[in-house]
Design a protein around this motif. Sequence first.
Motif, PDB file in Angstrom:
ATOM      1  N   THR A   8       2.094  -5.150  -3.148  1.00 51.74           N
ATOM      2  CA  THR A   8       2.926  -6.265  -3.592  1.00 51.74           C
ATOM      3  C   THR A   8       4.407  -5.958  -3.433  1.00 51.74           C
ATOM      4  OG1 THR A   8       2.844  -5.446  -5.876  1.00 51.74           O
ATOM      5  CG2 THR A   8       1.199  -7.093  -5.224  1.00 51.74           C
ATOM      6  N   ASP A   9       4.712  -4.840  -2.754  1.00 52.83           N
ATOM      7  CA  ASP A   9       6.117  -4.480  -2.556  1.00 52.83           C
ATOM      8  C   ASP A   9       6.400  -4.166  -1.091  1.00 52.83           C
ATOM      9  OD1 ASP A   9       4.837  -2.052  -2.304  1.00 52.83           O
ATOM     10  OD2 ASP A   9       5.982  -1.022  -3.858  1.00 52.83           O
TER      11      ASP A   9
ATOM     12  N   PHE B 106      -6.435 -10.013  -6.432  1.00 51.39           N
ATOM     13  CA  PHE B 106      -6.409  -8.852  -5.561  1.00 51.39           C
ATOM     14  C   PHE B 106      -7.753  -8.128  -5.499  1.00 51.39           C
ATOM     15  CE2 PHE B 106      -1.944  -9.461  -6.750  1.00 51.39           C
ATOM     16  CZ  PHE B 106      -1.394  -9.597  -5.481  1.00 51.39           C
TER      17      PHE B 106
ATOM     18  N   GLY C  58      -0.153 -15.700  -0.814  1.00 45.01           N
ATOM     19  CA  GLY C  58      -0.704 -14.481  -1.396  1.00 45.01           C
ATOM     20  C   GLY C  58      -1.649 -14.713  -2.553  1.00 45.01           C
TER      21      GLY C  58
ATOM     22  N   SER D 143       5.997 -10.007   0.854  1.00 42.74           N
ATOM     23  CA  SER D 143       5.885  -8.735   0.143  1.00 42.74           C
ATOM     24  C   SER D 143       4.439  -8.417  -0.217  1.00 42.74           C
ATOM     25  CB  SER D 143       6.732  -8.761  -1.122  1.00 42.74           C
ATOM     26  OG  SER D 143       6.299  -9.795  -1.992  1.00 42.74           O
ATOM     27  N   THR D 144       3.558  -9.429  -0.128  1.00 43.26           N
ATOM     28  CA  THR D 144       2.130  -9.219  -0.369  1.00 43.26           C
ATOM     29  C   THR D 144       1.440  -8.895   0.953  1.00 43.26           C
ATOM     30  OG1 THR D 144       2.102 -10.713  -2.268  1.00 43.26           O
ATOM     31  CG2 THR D 144       0.000 -10.276  -1.179  1.00 43.26           C
TER      32      THR D 144
ATOM     33  N   SER E 281       5.174 -15.345   1.365  1.00 46.41           N
ATOM     34  CA  SER E 281       5.433 -14.341   0.339  1.00 46.41           C
ATOM     35  C   SER E 281       5.129 -12.971   0.932  1.00 46.41           C
ATOM     36  CB  SER E 281       4.550 -14.599  -0.899  1.00 46.41           C
ATOM     37  OG  SER E 281       4.830 -13.667  -1.927  1.00 46.41           O
TER      38      SER E 281
END
Length: 794
Positions: free
Chosen positions: A540-541, A585, A567, A522-523, A520
């Motif tokens: 997260t992007d 997080f 993630g 993007s994390t 994943s």
Amino acid sequence: MRRTRIFTAVLALAAGLLGGSAPTLAAPALAAPAPKADVAADTYTWKNARIDGGGFVPGVVFNRKEKNLVYARTDIGGAYRWQQSTRTWTPLLDSIGWDDWGHTGVVSLASDSVDPDKVYAAVGTYTNGWDPTNGAVLRSGDRGGSWQKTDLPFKLGGNMPGRGMGERLAIDPNKDCVLYLGAPSGKGLWRSTDSGVTWSQVANFPNAGDYVQDSSDTSGYASDNQGIVWVTFDESTGTAGSATKTIYVGVADKDNAVYRSTDAGVTWTRLAGQPTGHLAHKGVLDAENGYLYLAYSDKGGPYDGGKGQLWRYATATGTWTDISPVAEADTSYGFGGLTVDRQHPGTVMATAYSSWWPDTQIFRSTDSGATWTQAWDYTSYPDRSNRYTMDVSSSPWLTFGANPSPPEQTPKLGWMTESLEIDPFDSDRMMYGTGATLYGTEDLTEWDSGGRFAVKPMVRGLEETAVNDLAAPPSGGAQLFSALGDIGGFRHADLTKVPSMMYTSPTFTTTTSLDFAETSPSTVVRVGDLDSGPHIAFSTDDGADWFAGTDPSGVSGGGTVAAAPDGSRFVWSPAGTGVQYTTGFGSSWSASSGIPAGATVESDRVDPKTFYGFKSGKFYVSSDGGATFTASSANGLPSGDSVRFKALPGTKGDVWLAGGASDGAYGLWHSTDGGTSFTELANVEQADTIGFGKAAPGASYRTLYTSAKIGGVRGIFRSTDEGATWIRINDDAHQWGWTGAAITGDPRVYGRVYVSTNGRGVIYGDTSDTSGRSPEGRDGHGGSCSSCGAYGAT
């Protein structure tokens, strides 16, 4: 701004990488080379992932005979030559290898105005034990295209306090076989009479300096004598082919800062009547009008300095005149940068190098220092009026994402502005170095006519960042994430373009470690150093935007961090406290058990519950998301902590470990059972990094990359057959000093590798092989393949 980079050398010392002056020193004969690995049949093209600058530029040197021949020196990142046709800088010291990594620090540079093809560099990074090698003088007859070296019997400090003073190395403008070098550490003044081949100490020079920044510093960094800091010739006192008679020398001694010889260096005397209580950072001579200008500070710089003065010495009469543009009582800075317009010698400029807030200041006089104007003035405090405009669109990160309140502005005009030079052939062109970049203008004389001169970065091609970590995600818009010293790091979506901004929210002074979630991606998570505030951040992007996590109690620095492949959780080993883990997080953390504080942590790239750690020869494994770790029974691993390890994407429990020290276990190990056992690769003598890239065409296993010693040679190596055979993919012209912090292949582009350096930024290489076949092991057996430069297990 550059202080954090000294600790890279400390880490290298811990890794075992860093292992009275003689009256006369000769250049040694070239030693017989060590056994070399063949240059790989698959040659590489090497470039920088563009950042443009990123570090301190303490010296800019214009040749006085040839237009557009300009050099820049950096404190840890080598030297550069200006290319006028492309308006870029060409690196000149990439050939410096692993064993001589300290020679990437350039303490001084001199360009020969009799023979412009000749250039000299005095090199060495630290004068204390962080750098195991002595300094050297490099000489080139082809403008830095190739070099010969004379080793010195003392160390030089390109990244030591006082490195903005200078130039310490100078060529006699009338008899260019004569050079002088001012040494630190009480080693005195040195002279060469054969174009830098041999050097002798000037025995009768009366003062080796006495100024130290901090005598209580037991590391030797701040407590070293800054020594002899500049040499300036009066070219009017000689004729072509005969030694210049009058020479001025600046010494780091607040009471005895300037000496002169009027008999070509036979005898020396202290200049009578000179000001005391300050250090003369620069001494620049206007021979046409007979003035020696001096920039003084109460400290050695380049960070410190609270009071300063400018003085003018009349060489014919011995008269001293205080020409300070601001009364000393009103200064909060020292003067450092100093230059004369050679087309109009009555024009003088100087900088307030240590004015960190609200900005640096640049001063200009067109009447030999009688009156001054400055680059910016207060209108009604805190508002100010600038004589310049700034355009940083080519390096937009120079705004640092800041939104300051007046009187601060963004981007700043600079800080640590110890180098300032007007082009001797063009009164409109000026360049000056800062702690983050090199700026310039090409319409400087607008200053005098009431207009505004335009300041822009003139830094393209000059890359000066120290790299701590690298990560290349398998998908998404980011090609590469970098963790850098001093300016945090960048997300590169395009390696050929300067990113718009460094990491922010928060902005770490130094990013120490980063990771992405393998399945994943993007994390992303990063950790780093910051004077106050959180030391961890998440995205997260795909690293485009960031938000801060919460520190557990006791955190004082970044340490290392690992993300689960999905993630879902993170394990963090920060400085100041023990290993921690969290789900989500980082809004709350729990202490991990069974693993010592300070361990390096990584994640398995398949199982989100499996994490790994290493500390002091022991490998640790967690199967419950970082809550508890168990020491592996694996033995024979390096006993120190200079180890980097990674788990292979796509296969659970496949771990590679590199590192060690020359006095113990040192190499590359592989585990296929999650660290329960490791096998050392017999064909790798030493290794410091390990990374994975896209598999070669027809291969089932990821491509391996390492900074290592294989086949008797240090280099960057690649294997496409799980480490059975290796080829060296760099060459002797592309070594970049120390490359032991990080390496990674590109998971999307076969053959692409990203290499960390300690001062030359992020290097990436692309293969020239378009055949779809990999050269490693093509002959179908292990051992050495002489036709392709491959080295394998026997």
